[in-house]
Write an enzyme that holds these catalytic residues in place. Structure first.
Site, PDB file in Angstrom:
ATOM      1  CG  PHE A  58     -10.942  -6.059  -8.271  1.00  0.00           C
ATOM      2  CD1 PHE A  58     -12.063  -5.562  -8.933  1.00  0.00           C
ATOM      3  CD2 PHE A  58      -9.956  -5.159  -7.862  1.00  0.00           C
ATOM      4  CE1 PHE A  58     -12.200  -4.206  -9.184  1.00  0.00           C
ATOM      5  CE2 PHE A  58     -10.094  -3.804  -8.108  1.00  0.00           C
ATOM      6  CZ  PHE A  58     -11.212  -3.327  -8.777  1.00  0.00           C
ATOM      7  CB  ILE A 106       1.376 -18.649 -10.931  1.00  0.00           C
ATOM      8  CG1 ILE A 106       1.394 -17.899  -9.590  1.00  0.00           C
ATOM      9  CG2 ILE A 106       0.263 -18.149 -11.855  1.00  0.00           C
ATOM     10  CD1 ILE A 106       1.783 -16.424  -9.718  1.00  0.00           C
ATOM     11  CE1 TYR A 141       1.150  -6.735  -4.003  1.00  0.00           C
ATOM     12  CE2 TYR A 141       1.407  -4.360  -3.788  1.00  0.00           C
ATOM     13  CZ  TYR A 141       0.865  -5.457  -4.432  1.00  0.00           C
ATOM     14  OH  TYR A 141       0.033  -5.259  -5.515  1.00  0.00           O
ATOM     15  CG  ASN A 175      -3.882   2.768  -4.184  1.00  0.00           C
ATOM     16  OD1 ASN A 175      -2.711   3.026  -4.428  1.00  0.00           O
ATOM     17  ND2 ASN A 175      -4.264   2.273  -3.029  1.00  0.00           N
TER      18      ASN A 175
HETATM   19  C1  UD2 Z   1      -0.936  -0.827  -2.587  1.00  0.00           C
HETATM   20  C2  UD2 Z   1      -0.535  -0.143  -3.903  1.00  0.00           C
HETATM   21  C3  UD2 Z   1      -1.611  -0.436  -4.963  1.00  0.00           C
HETATM   22  C4  UD2 Z   1      -1.870  -1.933  -5.107  1.00  0.00           C
HETATM   23  C5  UD2 Z   1      -2.257  -2.490  -3.732  1.00  0.00           C
HETATM   24  C6  UD2 Z   1      -2.509  -3.993  -3.752  1.00  0.00           C
HETATM   25  C7  UD2 Z   1       0.612   1.895  -3.129  1.00  0.00           C
HETATM   26  C8  UD2 Z   1       0.580   3.388  -3.075  1.00  0.00           C
HETATM   27  N1  UD2 Z   1      -0.453   1.297  -3.713  1.00  0.00           N
HETATM   28  O1  UD2 Z   1      -2.115  -0.208  -2.145  1.00  0.00           O
HETATM   29  O2  UD2 Z   1      -1.206   0.115  -6.206  1.00  0.00           O
HETATM   30  O3  UD2 Z   1      -0.714  -2.581  -5.620  1.00  0.00           O
HETATM   31  O4  UD2 Z   1      -1.196  -2.215  -2.783  1.00  0.00           O
HETATM   32  O5  UD2 Z   1      -2.862  -4.461  -2.477  1.00  0.00           O
HETATM   33  O6  UD2 Z   1       1.548   1.257  -2.699  1.00  0.00           O
HETATM   34  N2  UD2 Z   1      -6.765   1.909   4.882  1.00  0.00           N
HETATM   35  C9  UD2 Z   1      -7.637   2.418   5.837  1.00  0.00           C
HETATM   36  N3  UD2 Z   1      -8.707   1.651   6.223  1.00  0.00           N
HETATM   37  C10 UD2 Z   1      -8.945   0.412   5.695  1.00  0.00           C
HETATM   38  C11 UD2 Z   1      -8.038  -0.110   4.735  1.00  0.00           C
HETATM   39  C12 UD2 Z   1      -6.955   0.672   4.360  1.00  0.00           C
HETATM   40  O7  UD2 Z   1      -7.464   3.541   6.323  1.00  0.00           O
HETATM   41  O8  UD2 Z   1      -9.934  -0.219   6.095  1.00  0.00           O
HETATM   42  C13 UD2 Z   1      -5.650   2.793   4.436  1.00  0.00           C
HETATM   43  C14 UD2 Z   1      -4.292   2.112   4.387  1.00  0.00           C
HETATM   44  O9  UD2 Z   1      -3.654   2.167   5.643  1.00  0.00           O
HETATM   45  C15 UD2 Z   1      -3.607   2.961   3.319  1.00  0.00           C
HETATM   46  C16 UD2 Z   1      -4.737   3.338   2.361  1.00  0.00           C
HETATM   47  O10 UD2 Z   1      -5.943   3.155   3.103  1.00  0.00           O
HETATM   48  O11 UD2 Z   1      -3.046   4.127   3.877  1.00  0.00           O
HETATM   49  C17 UD2 Z   1      -4.800   2.478   1.131  1.00  0.00           C
HETATM   50  O12 UD2 Z   1      -4.717   1.120   1.522  1.00  0.00           O
HETATM   51  P1  UD2 Z   1      -5.028  -0.081   0.512  1.00  0.00           P
HETATM   52  O13 UD2 Z   1      -4.749  -1.360   1.235  1.00  0.00           O
HETATM   53  O14 UD2 Z   1      -6.339   0.106  -0.131  1.00  0.00           O
HETATM   54  O15 UD2 Z   1      -3.971   0.147  -0.656  1.00  0.00           O
HETATM   55  P2  UD2 Z   1      -2.364   0.420  -0.696  1.00  0.00           P
HETATM   56  O16 UD2 Z   1      -2.156   1.889  -0.794  1.00  0.00           O
HETATM   57  O17 UD2 Z   1      -1.639  -0.364   0.338  1.00  0.00           O
END
Ligand code: UD2
Length: 311
Positions: free
Chosen positions: A11, A55, A142, A171
């Site tokens: 992406f 990698i 991660y 994000n």
């Molecule tokens: C983390 C990092 C981001 C990037 C990413 C790669 C943070 C703050 N951000 O993203 O920078 O490196 O990892 O994967 O650590 N969620 C829902 N419903 C869904 C999917 C997700 O509610 O269907 C919630 C999830 O539980 C979280 C938020 O949405 O609270 C964001 O989740 P994500 O997987 O899009 O990203 P995040 O924050 O883990």
């Protein structure tokens, strides 16, 4: 200029590749296609070479990196919950793979490597917004692996003179983000759920917040990190400085799409951070970075793209 983009079929990597080509660089994409897709590169124009290469294979990287001047290292196992489910795999790709990339870049005498770091390095540090001066405190495997990658870049600068800079992506969302896995980014999941008439699933109460960053903003920060003199060894936030809850995001999507969001609330996810927001002062000051696409505009563009893909 010859540039390598690891994870270039993914992406964010495909957007970095596209912008490099647009600026006249010759680009080699190094990707094992575990998450990357041919389709992400299909419309790109210019001198592009695509190497199917993991990698985790150092010999292959030595061959692939010959003659490279700049290296953008975006290949990784993304996703917090995937790393909670399988920390060994995430460690193997994100840490061992990054060391391989650095060794091969050093041996190819690459001028500078730009590393795709992550806001997950900050963990639950209580202060918002997050500044680069804060001590990282990741709360997921991660987050640990992405932070260790930064440290390795800096150490390769110190030990071997390999110029490096890291951008902590906050994000990132936009066209080409794959919505198909349970580990996909939340906005790709929300948008495709609405388009397909399914209920978006919210993990937790939906009041967690993120500095959702449209992809063109981080591409700009990433290229600036490659071309700005005097920034080797530094780490920069790649965000917008804003913060939006999932509930607010769903309301915006309902407005953009004209469809009610009607979410389903499930229990929170392990390893999740509550709030995340970048302070972008350093990136602004040292790289001249200014985010040009705000959250709502980014959401509109992203919605339009997924809609056009549906046909
Ligand atoms: C983390 C990092 C981001 C990037 C990413 C790669 C943070 C703050 N951000 O993203 O920078 O490196 O990892 O994967 O650590 N969620 C829902 N419903 C869904 C999917 C997700 O509610 O269907 C919630 C999830 O539980 C979280 C938020 O949405 O609270 C964001 O989740 P994500 O997987 O899009 O990203 P995040 O924050 O883990």
């Amino acid at each position: 200029m010859r540039a390598i983009v690891t994870g270039g079929a993914g992406f964010i990597g495909s957007h970095v590749t596209e912008e490099l080509l647009r600026r006249g660089a010759a680009v080699a994409v190094v990707d094992d296609f575990s998450a990357g897709k041919e389709a992400n590169l299909a419309a790109l124009k210019g001198p592009l070479e695509v190497l199917r290469q993991s990698i985790t294979d150092l010999d292959g990287l030595h061959r692939a990196f010959r003659g490279a001047e700049f290296l953008f290292h975006l290949a990784a196992r993304t996703s917090v919950p995937r790393s909670v489910a399988d920390p060994v795999e995430t460690n193997c790709v994100n840490i061992d793979g990054t060391v391989n990339v650095l060794v091969a870049a050093r041996d190819a005498k690459v001028r500078r490597i730009v590393y795709a770091a992550s806001s997950s390095a900050y963990g639950e540090t209580p202060t918002l917004p997050k500044t680069e001066a804060m001590r990282p405190d990741p709360i997921s495997p991660y987050g640990v692996t992405k932070y260790v990658g930064e440290l390795y870049c800096q150490v390769f600068g110190r030990c071997y003179g390999l110029e490096n800079a890291s951008i902590r992506y906050f994000n990132v969302f936009g066209p080409r983000q794959d919505p198909s896995s349970p580990y996909s980014g939340v906005l790709s999941q929300f948008i495709t759920a609405l388009l397909e008439g399914r209920q978006p699933v919210v993990f937790g109460d939906g009041e967690q917040s993120r500095d959702f960053t449209y992809v063109s903003n981080v591409v700009d920060a990433t290229l600036r990190a490659a071309e700005t003199p005097g920034v080797s060894g530094l780490v920069f936030n790649g965000g917008t400085g804003g913060r939006f809850t999932l509930n607010h995001t769903l309301a915006l999507l309902a407005k953009i799409s004209g469809k009610p969001a009607n979410p389903k609330y499930d229990p929170p996810r392990a390893g999740d951070i509550r709030d995340s927001q970048a302070d972008i002062s350093l990136t602004r000051q040292m790289l001249g970075y200014v985010p040009t696409v705000d959250f709502e505009e980014g959401l509109r563009r992203t919605w339009d793209w997924y809609k056009s893909e549906q046909r």
